[in-house]
Design an enzyme around this catalytic site. Structure first.
Site, PDB file in Angstrom:
ATOM      1  N   HIS A  23      35.830  36.783  39.584  1.00 43.33           N
ATOM      2  CA  HIS A  23      34.781  36.448  40.558  1.00 43.33           C
ATOM      3  C   HIS A  23      33.744  37.569  40.620  1.00 43.33           C
ATOM      4  CE1 HIS A  23      38.047  34.015  42.863  1.00 43.33           C
ATOM      5  NE2 HIS A  23      37.159  33.124  42.445  1.00 43.33           N
ATOM      6  N   LYS A  47      44.743  26.258  53.535  1.00 44.94           N
ATOM      7  CA  LYS A  47      45.040  27.443  52.730  1.00 44.94           C
ATOM      8  C   LYS A  47      45.101  28.713  53.577  1.00 44.94           C
ATOM      9  CE  LYS A  47      43.318  26.145  48.170  1.00 44.94           C
ATOM     10  NZ  LYS A  47      42.483  26.578  47.041  1.00 44.94           N
ATOM     11  N   ARG A  96      35.134  29.686  33.351  1.00 46.43           N
ATOM     12  CA  ARG A  96      35.858  30.529  32.383  1.00 46.43           C
ATOM     13  C   ARG A  96      36.055  29.831  31.065  1.00 46.43           C
ATOM     14  NH1 ARG A  96      40.659  30.755  36.596  1.00 46.43           N
ATOM     15  NH2 ARG A  96      39.851  28.646  36.637  1.00 46.43           N
ATOM     16  N   SER A 135      42.876  32.911  40.542  1.00 43.69           N
ATOM     17  CA  SER A 135      43.456  33.301  41.837  1.00 43.69           C
ATOM     18  C   SER A 135      44.932  32.921  41.900  1.00 43.69           C
ATOM     19  CB  SER A 135      42.701  32.630  42.991  1.00 43.69           C
ATOM     20  OG  SER A 135      41.392  33.115  43.058  1.00 43.69           O
TER      21      SER A 135
HETATM   22  O1  PNS Z   1      37.310  28.592  44.585  1.00 47.09           O
HETATM   23  P1  PNS Z   1      37.461  27.096  44.542  1.00 47.09           P
HETATM   24  O2  PNS Z   1      38.742  26.668  45.243  1.00 47.09           O
HETATM   25  O3  PNS Z   1      37.348  26.532  43.165  1.00 47.09           O
HETATM   26  O4  PNS Z   1      36.231  26.528  45.410  1.00 47.09           O
HETATM   27  C1  PNS Z   1      36.061  25.153  45.619  1.00 47.09           C
HETATM   28  C2  PNS Z   1      34.834  24.906  46.518  1.00 47.09           C
HETATM   29  C3  PNS Z   1      34.959  25.654  47.834  1.00 47.09           C
HETATM   30  C4  PNS Z   1      33.573  25.346  45.831  1.00 47.09           C
HETATM   31  C5  PNS Z   1      34.758  23.378  46.742  1.00 47.09           C
HETATM   32  O5  PNS Z   1      35.993  22.917  47.195  1.00 47.09           O
HETATM   33  C6  PNS Z   1      33.691  23.014  47.760  1.00 47.09           C
HETATM   34  O6  PNS Z   1      32.504  23.145  47.509  1.00 47.09           O
HETATM   35  N1  PNS Z   1      34.150  22.543  48.918  1.00 47.09           N
HETATM   36  C7  PNS Z   1      33.274  22.112  49.961  1.00 47.09           C
HETATM   37  C8  PNS Z   1      33.112  20.575  49.936  1.00 47.09           C
HETATM   38  C9  PNS Z   1      32.062  20.180  48.911  1.00 47.09           C
HETATM   39  O7  PNS Z   1      30.908  20.527  49.052  1.00 47.09           O
HETATM   40  N2  PNS Z   1      32.484  19.481  47.837  1.00 47.09           N
HETATM   41  C10 PNS Z   1      31.593  19.078  46.766  1.00 47.09           C
HETATM   42  C11 PNS Z   1      31.371  17.583  46.746  1.00 47.09           C
HETATM   43  S1  PNS Z   1      29.802  17.022  47.461  1.00 47.09           S
END
Ligand code: PNS
Length: 166
Positions: A23, A47, A96, A135
């Site tokens: 990250h 989480k 990645r 992670s």
């Molecule tokens: O680090 P991660 O777990 O891959 O992050 C995932 C994240 C937070 C980017 C994703 O789950 C997210 O954007 N969640 C918020 C809901 C959202 O906007 N989803 C996209 C569809 S419109």
């Protein structure tokens, strides 16, 4: 007449569960591209058993808060709404591998449909030497009390050691 110069603001949403060196590499690259990168820590109630969103925000602030152009906030709801709230026109995600790109593409398209069309999602490659880090791998190593100095920033390593102590 010259218009006001608009700051180029992006958000980098994620779980950061926990923040890894992978990250950090993406954050550094994004910080070189934008006037401001706001890291958005997803406040995800599913989480919270390891690090709360407050703990993750403070770990991110310690690890990368010293970088120019980087700020940290938590958010809930849609990433596009978070971007709009902080005045960002770009959403950044790190990738990645080809499978990460395949995973991210539906979100790239959904972000476009869920939010204002002027918000664009861009994918930034992770540093190749860090592309193996995830992670979930870091959590596994931490749970087995392995060494984490090649995987995460020192404060993340320390925080994980404390969580799994005893
Ligand atoms: O680090 P991660 O777990 O891959 O992050 C995932 C994240 C937070 C980017 C994703 O789950 C997210 O954007 N969640 C918020 C809901 C959202 O906007 N989803 C996209 C569809 S419109």
């Amino acid at each position: 007449m010259a218009g006001a110069v608009q700051r180029r603001i992006s958000v980098f949403p994620g779980s950061f569960y926990p923040l890894t060196l992978g990250h950090v590499g993406v954050i550094e690259r994004a910080a070189a591209l934008f006037d401001l990168v706001v890291l958005g820590v997803l406040d995800n109630p599913d989480k919270t058993n390891l690090f709360s969103s407050g703990e993750r925000v403070s770990l991110l602030r310690t690890a990368v808060g010293n970088l120019d152009h980087v700020e940290v906030e938590s958010f809930s709801g849609l990433a596009v709404d978070f971007a709009a709230r902080v005045g960002a026109r770009w959403i950044v995600r790190g990738v990645r591998s080809a499978s990460d790109v395949a995973y991210e593409l539906p979100m790239v398209h959904s972000n476009r449909l869920c939010g204002a069309e002027e918000i664009e999602t861009i994918l930034i490659p992770t540093r190749p030497d860090l592309a193996f880090i995830s992670s979930s791998l870091v959590r596994q190593i931490a749970a087995a009390r392995g060494k984490l100095d090649r995987f995460g920033p020192p404060d993340v390593e320390r925080a994980l050691r404390e969580k799994f102590a005893g």
